[in-house]
Design a protein around this motif. Structure first.
Motif, PDB file in Angstrom:
ATOM      1  N   ALA A  28       1.903  -0.103  -1.613  1.00  0.00           N
ATOM      2  CA  ALA A  28       3.369  -0.106  -1.624  1.00  0.00           C
ATOM      3  C   ALA A  28       3.899   1.242  -2.114  1.00  0.00           C
ATOM      4  CB  ALA A  28       3.880  -1.233  -2.515  1.00  0.00           C
ATOM      5  N   ALA A  29       3.283   1.771  -3.173  1.00  0.00           N
ATOM      6  CA  ALA A  29       3.731   3.052  -3.722  1.00  0.00           C
ATOM      7  C   ALA A  29       3.552   4.176  -2.695  1.00  0.00           C
ATOM      8  CB  ALA A  29       2.953   3.376  -4.998  1.00  0.00           C
ATOM      9  N   VAL A  30       2.439   4.151  -1.982  1.00  0.00           N
ATOM     10  CA  VAL A  30       2.182   5.183  -0.971  1.00  0.00           C
ATOM     11  C   VAL A  30       3.198   5.061   0.168  1.00  0.00           C
ATOM     12  CG1 VAL A  30       0.549   5.962   0.795  1.00  0.00           C
ATOM     13  CG2 VAL A  30      -0.274   5.440  -1.508  1.00  0.00           C
ATOM     14  N   GLN A  31       3.418   3.842   0.618  1.00  0.00           N
ATOM     15  CA  GLN A  31       4.354   3.693   1.741  1.00  0.00           C
ATOM     16  C   GLN A  31       5.778   4.044   1.324  1.00  0.00           C
ATOM     17  OE1 GLN A  31       5.128  -0.178   3.414  1.00  0.00           O
ATOM     18  NE2 GLN A  31       4.808   0.628   5.476  1.00  0.00           N
ATOM     19  N   ASP A  32       6.163   3.692   0.089  1.00  0.00           N
ATOM     20  CA  ASP A  32       7.492   4.075  -0.384  1.00  0.00           C
ATOM     21  C   ASP A  32       7.657   5.591  -0.355  1.00  0.00           C
ATOM     22  OD1 ASP A  32       8.140   1.451  -0.832  1.00  0.00           O
ATOM     23  OD2 ASP A  32       7.799   1.514  -3.006  1.00  0.00           O
ATOM     24  N   GLY A  33       6.583   6.312  -0.688  1.00  0.00           N
ATOM     25  CA  GLY A  33       6.666   7.769  -0.751  1.00  0.00           C
ATOM     26  C   GLY A  33       6.469   8.469   0.580  1.00  0.00           C
ATOM     27  N   LEU A  34       5.781   7.833   1.505  1.00  0.00           N
ATOM     28  CA  LEU A  34       5.366   8.536   2.728  1.00  0.00           C
ATOM     29  C   LEU A  34       5.741   7.826   4.029  1.00  0.00           C
ATOM     30  CD1 LEU A  34       1.790   9.399   1.419  1.00  0.00           C
ATOM     31  CD2 LEU A  34       3.544  11.091   1.949  1.00  0.00           C
ATOM     32  N   GLY A  35       6.298   6.629   3.908  1.00  0.00           N
ATOM     33  CA  GLY A  35       6.532   5.798   5.099  1.00  0.00           C
ATOM     34  C   GLY A  35       7.471   6.401   6.131  1.00  0.00           C
ATOM     35  N   ASP A  36       8.322   7.343   5.707  1.00  0.00           N
ATOM     36  CA  ASP A  36       9.201   7.983   6.695  1.00  0.00           C
ATOM     37  C   ASP A  36       8.439   9.005   7.536  1.00  0.00           C
ATOM     38  OD1 ASP A  36       8.936   9.504   4.296  1.00  0.00           O
ATOM     39  OD2 ASP A  36      10.674  10.720   4.841  1.00  0.00           O
ATOM     40  N   LEU A  37       7.265   9.437   7.066  1.00  0.00           N
ATOM     41  CA  LEU A  37       6.485  10.454   7.789  1.00  0.00           C
ATOM     42  C   LEU A  37       5.246   9.867   8.461  1.00  0.00           C
ATOM     43  CD1 LEU A  37       6.504  13.286   5.056  1.00  0.00           C
ATOM     44  CD2 LEU A  37       7.948  13.151   7.100  1.00  0.00           C
ATOM     45  N   ILE A  38       4.727   8.791   7.892  1.00  0.00           N
ATOM     46  CA  ILE A  38       3.452   8.252   8.378  1.00  0.00           C
ATOM     47  C   ILE A  38       3.659   6.815   8.842  1.00  0.00           C
ATOM     48  CG2 ILE A  38       1.067   7.659   7.742  1.00  0.00           C
ATOM     49  CD1 ILE A  38       1.185   9.948   5.685  1.00  0.00           C
ATOM     50  N   THR A  39       3.216   6.520  10.068  1.00  0.00           N
ATOM     51  CA  THR A  39       3.291   5.142  10.565  1.00  0.00           C
ATOM     52  C   THR A  39       1.911   4.566  10.876  1.00  0.00           C
ATOM     53  OG1 THR A  39       3.693   6.016  12.770  1.00  0.00           O
ATOM     54  CG2 THR A  39       5.622   5.305  11.522  1.00  0.00           C
ATOM     55  N   HIS A  40       0.884   5.420  10.984  1.00  0.00           N
ATOM     56  CA  HIS A  40      -0.458   4.909  11.284  1.00  0.00           C
ATOM     57  C   HIS A  40      -1.258   4.783   9.989  1.00  0.00           C
ATOM     58  CE1 HIS A  40       0.832   6.084  15.267  1.00  0.00           C
ATOM     59  NE2 HIS A  40      -0.128   5.336  15.757  1.00  0.00           N
ATOM     60  N   TRP A  41      -1.599   3.553   9.646  1.00  0.00           N
ATOM     61  CA  TRP A  41      -2.262   3.280   8.367  1.00  0.00           C
ATOM     62  C   TRP A  41      -3.594   2.592   8.590  1.00  0.00           C
ATOM     63  CZ3 TRP A  41       0.148   5.508   4.400  1.00  0.00           C
ATOM     64  CH2 TRP A  41       1.543   5.704   4.460  1.00  0.00           C
ATOM     65  N   ILE A  42      -4.605   3.054   7.875  1.00  0.00           N
ATOM     66  CA  ILE A  42      -5.897   2.359   7.816  1.00  0.00           C
ATOM     67  C   ILE A  42      -6.075   1.964   6.355  1.00  0.00           C
ATOM     68  CG2 ILE A  42      -8.404   2.658   8.013  1.00  0.00           C
ATOM     69  CD1 ILE A  42      -7.785   4.623  10.365  1.00  0.00           C
ATOM     70  N   THR A  43      -6.222   0.676   6.113  1.00  0.00           N
ATOM     71  CA  THR A  43      -6.315   0.231   4.726  1.00  0.00           C
ATOM     72  C   THR A  43      -7.602   0.733   4.073  1.00  0.00           C
ATOM     73  OG1 THR A  43      -7.272  -1.823   5.525  1.00  0.00           O
ATOM     74  CG2 THR A  43      -4.892  -1.825   5.060  1.00  0.00           C
ATOM     75  N   LEU A  44      -8.749   0.309   4.623  1.00  0.00           N
ATOM     76  CA  LEU A  44     -10.045   0.644   4.029  1.00  0.00           C
ATOM     77  C   LEU A  44     -10.894   1.441   5.000  1.00  0.00           C
ATOM     78  CD1 LEU A  44     -11.218  -2.910   2.846  1.00  0.00           C
ATOM     79  CD2 LEU A  44      -9.997  -1.218   1.450  1.00  0.00           C
ATOM     80  N   ASN A  45     -11.676   2.352   4.475  1.00  0.00           N
ATOM     81  CA  ASN A  45     -12.747   2.959   5.247  1.00  0.00           C
ATOM     82  C   ASN A  45     -14.075   2.304   4.874  1.00  0.00           C
ATOM     83  OD1 ASN A  45     -13.934   5.180   6.981  1.00  0.00           O
ATOM     84  ND2 ASN A  45     -15.090   5.469   5.077  1.00  0.00           N
ATOM     85  N   GLU A  46     -14.740   1.709   5.858  1.00  0.00           N
ATOM     86  CA  GLU A  46     -16.121   1.250   5.697  1.00  0.00           C
ATOM     87  C   GLU A  46     -16.361   0.421   4.441  1.00  0.00           C
ATOM     88  OE1 GLU A  46     -18.794   4.585   6.084  1.00  0.00           O
ATOM     89  OE2 GLU A  46     -18.254   4.896   8.165  1.00  0.00           O
ATOM     90  N   PRO A  47     -15.783  -0.772   4.374  1.00  0.00           N
ATOM     91  CA  PRO A  47     -16.071  -1.618   3.203  1.00  0.00           C
ATOM     92  C   PRO A  47     -17.563  -1.917   3.034  1.00  0.00           C
ATOM     93  CG  PRO A  47     -14.867  -2.839   4.910  1.00  0.00           C
ATOM     94  CD  PRO A  47     -14.819  -1.404   5.290  1.00  0.00           C
TER      95      PRO A  47
END
Ligand code: PNW
Length: 455
Positions: free
Chosen positions: A154-173
């Motif tokens: 949530a903190a990341v999206q609040d800060g960057l959501g206007d610039l970034i729309t493609h999100w990957i939650t986890l890399n290689e669990p």
């Protein structure tokens, strides 16, 4: 010069995304700047005996300071997209609380410079650098870490959501759980056997909760990246066939099935001896299987399985210690990983069979080679160019087979800090001189540039 500059790239759809990928701890350096907290990889790499060459990611590619040069290199290659990861301890140094503006600002500058060059930013929220403070409270063995991860998202999206729309939650669990908590070759270096599966479950729970958070923004495109292997038995002997079932189970199905179907494969829980623990947590599966916009797949190699009567402990496949992988004689990269482009089609098929409507992306594929410079300082990495060409051709094959494959990210842009191997393995399209930080585009990078320019 042994290069074959005429090697043509395959024809791919015009809107097929071609990019490169990196990860925060592998490239950024600047680990003590601007309030960044410590992560489990700072601790692990700083522990003698963990990293092959004794290096750490303290400086790495100095990308934290050189990101603008690196974006210029991406633009020069003609990349459509750049997949990078956000360092959780730059955003929340202790793993909780308000976002640190210096951390958000770095990724804002990076995303803005990408967008200015027409390169789409794809951000991975977790590429293994867990804040050490959270590890001290149990790390991924603690279910609460999944809640902390959702807050961080949530903190990341609040800060960057206007610039970034493609999100990957986890890399290689799989790596985070089984290399981190079972074999112990990755941070946090624990060797807990089947208990590592609990870490896998909490990672997946974190994925589910974070994806729900990211959905607050209707423009968000949300996925998760799994590392899959093409798996086959060394022979038709029952033990070898069972070994293949086990490895396909723990490596592939144990992650694909909860995410895509909302259930764990029973045979894998039995192999692990964990049916009871997982039976108490079926309630988490609804959120773990929340709808995705795409699935990311990292593909490097295949596994050919057999069994041995001298089981290796600790194993990255707890409960299946009797399984080993055999070398088939196929060519390998400097990692010792067999080169098998058709296996990429296999894993795409396996995912597509489970979720026929879901767009797929190869979010990593690439190869390590010794990369000695020639007398004129050039890097004539014909093996990497060949590997790249053959895996792009496999993308074409997958699309022809009716698979909804939308893009391909090369691991990696610049040579970088390769985890347990430190600086002793190079995967980049671009060479990095670690004494001077000088970047030199390798032959593979030149080849990619002309392929992208003429598609
Ligand atoms: C992936 N294994 O890691 C990661 O996503 C990258 O950060 C990494 O640099 C790249 O592949 C190359 O290694 C893996 O031992 C590390 O099976 C180890 C394994 C698999 C993937």
């Amino acid at each position: 010069n042994t290069s074959d500059d005429t090697l043509a790239g395959p024809r791919l759809p015009r809107d097929f995304v071609i990019g490169a990928a990196t990860a925060s701890y592998q490239v950024e350096g600047a680990t003590t700047e601007d309030g960044r907290g410590r992560s489990i990889w700072d601790t692990f790499a700083g522990t003698p005996g963990t990293i092959a060459d004794g290096t750490t990611g303290d400086v790495a590619d100095d990308h934290y300071h050189r990101y603008a040069d690196d974006v210029a290199l991406m633009a020069d290659l003609g990349l459509d997209a750049y997949r990078f990861s956000i360092a959780w301890p730059r955003i929340q140094p202790g793993g909780t609380g308000r976002a640190l503006s210096a951390g958000i600002d770095f990724y804002r500058r990076l995303a803005e410079s990408l967008l200015q060059k027409g390169i789409t930013p794809w951000a991975t929220l977790y590429h293994w650098d867990l804040p050490q403070a959270l590890e001290d409270r149990g790390g991924w063995l603690d279910p609460d870490t999944a809640n902390r991860f959702a807050d961080y998202a949530a903190a990341v999206q609040d800060g960057l959501g206007d610039l970034i729309t493609h999100w990957i939650t986890l890399n290689e669990p799989w790596c985070a759980a089984f290399l981190g908590y079972a074999s112990g070759v990755h941070a946090p270096g624990k060797q807990l056997g089947s208990e590592a599966a609990h870490a896998a479950h909490h990672l997946l729970r974190g994925h589910g909760l974070a994806s729900q958070v990211l959905r607050r923004d209707a423009a968000a495109r949300v996925g998760v990246t799994l590392n899959l292997y093409s798996v086959r038995p060394a022979s038709s002997a029952p033990d070898d066939v069972d070994a293949a079932r086990r490895i396909d189970g723990l490596q592939n199905r144990f992650f694909l099935e909860p995410v895509l179907r909302g259930s764990y494969p029973e045979d894998v829980l039995t192999d692990l001896g964990e049916t009871a623990w997982f039976a108490e947590r079926t309630g988490d599966l609804t959120s773990i299987a929340a709808p995705l916009d795409f699935l990311g797949i990292n593909y490097y190699s295949r596994h050919t399985t057999t069994t041995t009567d001298r089981p290796a402990r600790p194993s990255a496949y707890p409960g299946s210690e009797q399984v080993t992988m055999v070398a088939t004689g196929a060519a390998t990269t400097e990692m010792g990983w067999e080169i098998h482009p058709d296996g990429m089609v296999d894993v795409l098929r396996q995912a597509a069979a489970m979720a026929p409507e879901l767009p797929l992306y190869i979010t990593e594929n690439g190869s390590a080679w010794p990369d000695a410079p020639s007398a004129d300082g050039a890097f004539d990495d014909v093996e990497r160019r060949r590997y790249l060409h053959d895996h792009l051709a496999a993308c074409r094959q997958a699309i022809d087979a009716g698979i909804d494959l939308r893009g391909y990210f090369i691991w990696t842009l610049t040579d970088n800090w390769e985890w347990a191997f430190g600086q002793s393995r190079r995967f980049g399209l671009i060479h990095v001189d670690y004494d001077t930080q000088r970047r030199t585009v390798k032959h593979s990078g030149e080849w990619l540039r002309s392929f992208l320019a003429t598609r």
